[in-house]
Enzyme design. Structure first.
Site, PDB file in Angstrom:
ATOM      1  N   ARG A  92       0.823  -1.200   0.000  1.00  0.00           N
ATOM      2  CA  ARG A  92       0.000   0.000   0.000  1.00  0.00           C
ATOM      3  C   ARG A  92       0.868   1.264   0.000  1.00  0.00           C
ATOM      4  O   ARG A  92       0.602   2.244  -0.688  1.00  0.00           O
ATOM      5  CB  ARG A  92      -0.862  -0.040   1.273  1.00  0.00           C
ATOM      6  N   CYS A 116      -2.962  -5.252   1.693  1.00  0.00           N
ATOM      7  CA  CYS A 116      -3.808  -6.398   2.060  1.00  0.00           C
ATOM      8  C   CYS A 116      -5.192  -6.250   1.435  1.00  0.00           C
ATOM      9  O   CYS A 116      -5.732  -5.135   1.358  1.00  0.00           O
ATOM     10  CB  CYS A 116      -3.952  -6.473   3.578  1.00  0.00           C
ATOM     11  N   ARG A 121     -10.054  -0.064  -1.366  1.00  0.00           N
ATOM     12  CA  ARG A 121      -9.165   0.914  -0.732  1.00  0.00           C
ATOM     13  C   ARG A 121      -8.867   2.035  -1.732  1.00  0.00           C
ATOM     14  O   ARG A 121      -7.752   2.162  -2.234  1.00  0.00           O
ATOM     15  CB  ARG A 121      -7.891   0.221  -0.237  1.00  0.00           C
ATOM     16  N   PRO A 122      -9.897   2.830  -2.032  1.00  0.00           N
ATOM     17  CA  PRO A 122      -9.720   3.881  -3.049  1.00  0.00           C
ATOM     18  C   PRO A 122      -8.723   4.945  -2.599  1.00  0.00           C
ATOM     19  O   PRO A 122      -8.436   5.077  -1.401  1.00  0.00           O
ATOM     20  CB  PRO A 122     -11.119   4.489  -3.173  1.00  0.00           C
ATOM     21  N   ILE A 123      -8.198   5.706  -3.574  1.00  0.00           N
ATOM     22  CA  ILE A 123      -7.256   6.783  -3.234  1.00  0.00           C
ATOM     23  C   ILE A 123      -7.804   8.143  -3.689  1.00  0.00           C
ATOM     24  O   ILE A 123      -7.059   9.069  -3.951  1.00  0.00           O
ATOM     25  CB  ILE A 123      -5.842   6.510  -3.810  1.00  0.00           C
ATOM     26  N   ASP A 124      -9.133   8.220  -3.780  1.00  0.00           N
ATOM     27  CA  ASP A 124      -9.755   9.450  -4.288  1.00  0.00           C
ATOM     28  C   ASP A 124      -9.400  10.690  -3.463  1.00  0.00           C
ATOM     29  O   ASP A 124      -9.256  11.792  -4.010  1.00  0.00           O
ATOM     30  CB  ASP A 124     -11.287   9.275  -4.354  1.00  0.00           C
ATOM     31  N   GLN A 125      -9.248  10.546  -2.162  1.00  0.00           N
ATOM     32  CA  GLN A 125      -8.944  11.715  -1.317  1.00  0.00           C
ATOM     33  C   GLN A 125      -7.535  12.241  -1.573  1.00  0.00           C
ATOM     34  O   GLN A 125      -7.285  13.440  -1.547  1.00  0.00           O
ATOM     35  CB  GLN A 125      -9.122  11.367   0.170  1.00  0.00           C
ATOM     36  N   ILE A 326     -14.285   0.484   9.311  1.00  0.00           N
ATOM     37  CA  ILE A 326     -13.314   1.078   8.377  1.00  0.00           C
ATOM     38  C   ILE A 326     -13.230   0.290   7.064  1.00  0.00           C
ATOM     39  O   ILE A 326     -13.242   0.870   5.986  1.00  0.00           O
ATOM     40  CB  ILE A 326     -11.899   1.167   9.021  1.00  0.00           C
ATOM     41  N   ARG A 396       5.163  -9.340   6.665  1.00  0.00           N
ATOM     42  CA  ARG A 396       5.133  -7.959   6.159  1.00  0.00           C
ATOM     43  C   ARG A 396       5.089  -6.957   7.292  1.00  0.00           C
ATOM     44  O   ARG A 396       5.512  -5.819   7.145  1.00  0.00           O
ATOM     45  CB  ARG A 396       3.856  -7.746   5.326  1.00  0.00           C
TER      46      ARG A 396
HETATM   47  N1  EPU Z   1     -10.834   5.786   2.044  1.00  0.00           N
HETATM   48  C1  EPU Z   1     -11.475   6.242   0.915  1.00  0.00           C
HETATM   49  N2  EPU Z   1     -10.798   7.093   0.071  1.00  0.00           N
HETATM   50  C2  EPU Z   1      -9.526   7.484   0.295  1.00  0.00           C
HETATM   51  C3  EPU Z   1      -8.866   7.015   1.449  1.00  0.00           C
HETATM   52  C4  EPU Z   1      -9.540   6.162   2.308  1.00  0.00           C
HETATM   53  O1  EPU Z   1     -12.623   5.883   0.656  1.00  0.00           O
HETATM   54  O2  EPU Z   1      -8.983   8.250  -0.512  1.00  0.00           O
HETATM   55  C5  EPU Z   1     -11.528   4.832   2.953  1.00  0.00           C
HETATM   56  C6  EPU Z   1     -11.438   3.422   2.395  1.00  0.00           C
HETATM   57  O3  EPU Z   1     -12.529   2.670   2.793  1.00  0.00           O
HETATM   58  C7  EPU Z   1     -10.181   2.909   3.099  1.00  0.00           C
HETATM   59  C8  EPU Z   1     -10.387   3.491   4.510  1.00  0.00           C
HETATM   60  O4  EPU Z   1     -10.949   4.802   4.244  1.00  0.00           O
HETATM   61  O5  EPU Z   1     -10.098   1.537   3.072  1.00  0.00           O
HETATM   62  C9  EPU Z   1      -9.118   3.632   5.323  1.00  0.00           C
HETATM   63  O6  EPU Z   1      -8.207   4.390   4.587  1.00  0.00           O
HETATM   64  P1  EPU Z   1      -6.955   5.151   5.208  1.00  0.00           P
HETATM   65  O7  EPU Z   1      -6.430   6.036   4.147  1.00  0.00           O
HETATM   66  O8  EPU Z   1      -7.291   5.750   6.519  1.00  0.00           O
HETATM   67  O9  EPU Z   1      -5.964   3.958   5.474  1.00  0.00           O
HETATM   68  P2  EPU Z   1      -4.660   3.580   4.672  1.00  0.00           P
HETATM   69  O10 EPU Z   1      -3.746   4.742   4.642  1.00  0.00           O
HETATM   70  O11 EPU Z   1      -4.989   2.902   3.408  1.00  0.00           O
HETATM   71  C10 EPU Z   1      -3.439   2.894   6.873  1.00  0.00           C
HETATM   72  C11 EPU Z   1      -2.671   1.687   7.300  1.00  0.00           C
HETATM   73  C12 EPU Z   1      -3.638   0.543   7.548  1.00  0.00           C
HETATM   74  C13 EPU Z   1      -4.668   0.968   8.579  1.00  0.00           C
HETATM   75  C14 EPU Z   1      -5.360   2.253   8.153  1.00  0.00           C
HETATM   76  C15 EPU Z   1      -6.328   2.796   9.182  1.00  0.00           C
HETATM   77  C16 EPU Z   1      -0.581   1.982   6.139  1.00  0.00           C
HETATM   78  C17 EPU Z   1       0.347   1.529   5.095  1.00  0.00           C
HETATM   79  N3  EPU Z   1      -1.719   1.320   6.257  1.00  0.00           N
HETATM   80  O12 EPU Z   1      -4.065   2.505   5.657  1.00  0.00           O
HETATM   81  O13 EPU Z   1      -2.862  -0.509   8.069  1.00  0.00           O
HETATM   82  O14 EPU Z   1      -5.635  -0.050   8.711  1.00  0.00           O
HETATM   83  O15 EPU Z   1      -4.376   3.276   7.875  1.00  0.00           O
HETATM   84  O16 EPU Z   1      -5.691   3.015  10.387  1.00  0.00           O
HETATM   85  O17 EPU Z   1      -0.284   2.897   6.888  1.00  0.00           O
HETATM   86  C18 EPU Z   1      -2.365  -2.731   8.614  1.00  0.00           C
HETATM   87  O18 EPU Z   1      -1.330  -2.293   9.154  1.00  0.00           O
HETATM   88  O19 EPU Z   1      -2.763  -3.912   8.750  1.00  0.00           O
HETATM   89  C19 EPU Z   1      -3.162  -1.821   7.786  1.00  0.00           C
HETATM   90  C20 EPU Z   1      -4.076  -2.236   6.928  1.00  0.00           C
END
Ligand code: EPU
Length: 416
Positions: A92, A116, A121-125, A326, A396
């Protein structure tokens, strides 16, 4: 195929030292590219996600030297080239390179990141933030071309306090012209670690750890030394191992404030926890009580501890509930726990765990990182032998999980 073999029902005592936080380290390493000089990051966890990021740094031409738990990075020599799909989809956090390269060169070409498979897990934001800063984003299949003549600060209101989007905005904006404001920012300790690192390099960021972060762009970032904060999720996992099997098990190198949402729930279950400055001592909970938990953004109960917690709740009296808010698909561990003897039903976003039930070792699969951690805990309390496949997911995110657990009395080994 690599497997973990666990013989259950052994008491755990002694000390486990927590490593640096995966979710901080995986952002700090790409962030280092924004500096024009050498940076040193200490307390780097020895996990495969870090190896994947090293591979990207070296591919881009950075000078990297790694020793035990420290990494020295000099990005003076890097070339801004497309990172191949097979590398960027390994994890990620590869998308932190997207924002770091954009912040440094105003141009980046990259593929959608991996990670995972726990739901969409979109990146729109993140893309919204790039556009607010003045970048053009072209999406072709799985690939993004992002470029700008100049990046100019603006106000970004995140639809949800996304960890990734908050960090990506910090990285893309810290060298932009003018002031950027992130509203509804994520407040996780990892965000504070990244903002502190950027400030140590010369950035001007205030408010990290609150829901509004203000970034005043600077022209240049220089050398610095920083440390990765302790991994609150690794700590939480071993604390729960202590709640299941501990005899004064000590978990050290932690920041107790970062795991308050867990320790308060453990107290509800009936744990007697001794919390000191940088360690926690915990023993097996006698007569554990049922609880209800909802995963939330920080400082709420972390989704990343929800799956390991499920194992503990199989041992509590009554019907416990976990609601996952989440991710869409973070209950893949349930099928395997049930195969081991648990009594768990899934009702949409909630699971109901009826306990206590004796778990029995069998062959199970780690479907993702934290599902793997959940099954390790299950193997530690189960009768007989548990065999866990797809161990790569676990490696990982957990440094030397086998060595750490063996050192406190667990019978666990890894086989090729
Ligand atoms: N989301 C959106 N759009 C976005 C960003 C997020 O819809 O642009 C939604 C999605 O549903 C997404 C959720 O918000 O799945 C969580 O997204 P967030 O950006 O907060 O999480 P992340 O940056 O993808 C990190 C950790 C995750 C952890 C989450 C929440 C890293 C590499 N990963 O993910 O860690 O679960 O924050 O705390 O930092 C793990 O360690 O097992 C893991 C998955």
């Amino acid at each position: 195929m690599t497997k973990l073999i666990i013989e259950g029902e052994h008491e755990l005592s002694g000390t486990i030292k927590i490593s640096g936080a995966k979710n901080s380290a995986v952002a700090l390493i790409p962030a280092s590219l924004l500096s024009d000089e050498e940076v040193i990051i200490d307390n780097i966890p020895n996990i495969s996600d870090i190896d994947a990021l090293d591979e990207i740094l070296i591919y881009l031409g950075a000078t990297v030297s790694r020793s035990k738990d420290s990494i020295k990075i000099n990005s003076k020599t890097i070339t801004n080239k497309e990172i191949p799909e097979e590398i960027s989809t390994k994890l990620r956090a590869s998308y932190y390179f997207m924002s770091a390269l954009l912040g440094k060169y105003k141009k980046v070409e990259m593929y959608f990141p991996g990670g995972c498979k726990i739901g969409a897990r979109p990146i729109d934001q993140t893309l919204k933030a790039f556009k607010t800063l003045g970048a053009t984003v072209i999406e072709e299949n799985n690939k993004y071309k992002i470029y700008a003549d100049k990046l100019v600060g603006g106000t970004i209101y995140l639809d949800m306090p996304s960890v990734g989007a908050t960090i990506n905005t910090l990285l893309a904006s810290c060298k932009a012209i003018g002031t950027t404001i992130i509203r509804n920012a994520a407040k996780e300790p990892e965000i504070v670690n990244v903002a502190t690192f950027l400030n140590q390099m010369g950035a001007n960021i205030i408010g990290a750890g609150t829901s509004e972060i203000v970034i005043k762009g600077v022209k240049k970032l220089g050398s610095c030394y920083t440390e990765v904060i302790p991994d609150r999720i690794e700590a939480g996992t071993y604390i729960m191992a202590g709640a299941l099997l501990g005899n004064n098990l000590k978990i050290e190198n932690i920041i107790p404030d970062h795991i308050k949402s867990l320790t308060s729930k453990l107290k509800e279950i009936g744990a007697n926890i001794k919390i000191n400055n940088n360690n926690i001592i915990i023993s097996k909970i006698e007569n554990p009580k049922k609880i209800s938990v909802q995963t939330l953004r920080y400082p709420g109960f972390p989704t990343d501890l929800q799956q390991p917690l499920t194992t503990l709740l199989t041992q509590c009296n009554g019907i416990s509930k976990i609601t996952e808010t989440i991710y869409e698909n973070r209950f893949q561990n349930v099928e395997y726990l049930n195969q081991m003897g648990a009594n768990i039903i899934i009702k949409d976003k909630t699971i109901e765990i009826t306990g206590p039930t004796q778990l029995y070792g069998t062959k199970v699969k780690a479907t993702d990182l934290r599902a793997g951690a959940c099954l390790v805990l299950a193997g530690l309390i189960a009768k007989n032998i548990t065999e866990i496949t797809d161990v790569d997911y676990i490696l990982r995110g957990y440094e030397d999980i086998v060595g750490k657990l063996q050192s406190v009395g667990a019978k666990i080994s890894i086989t090729e």
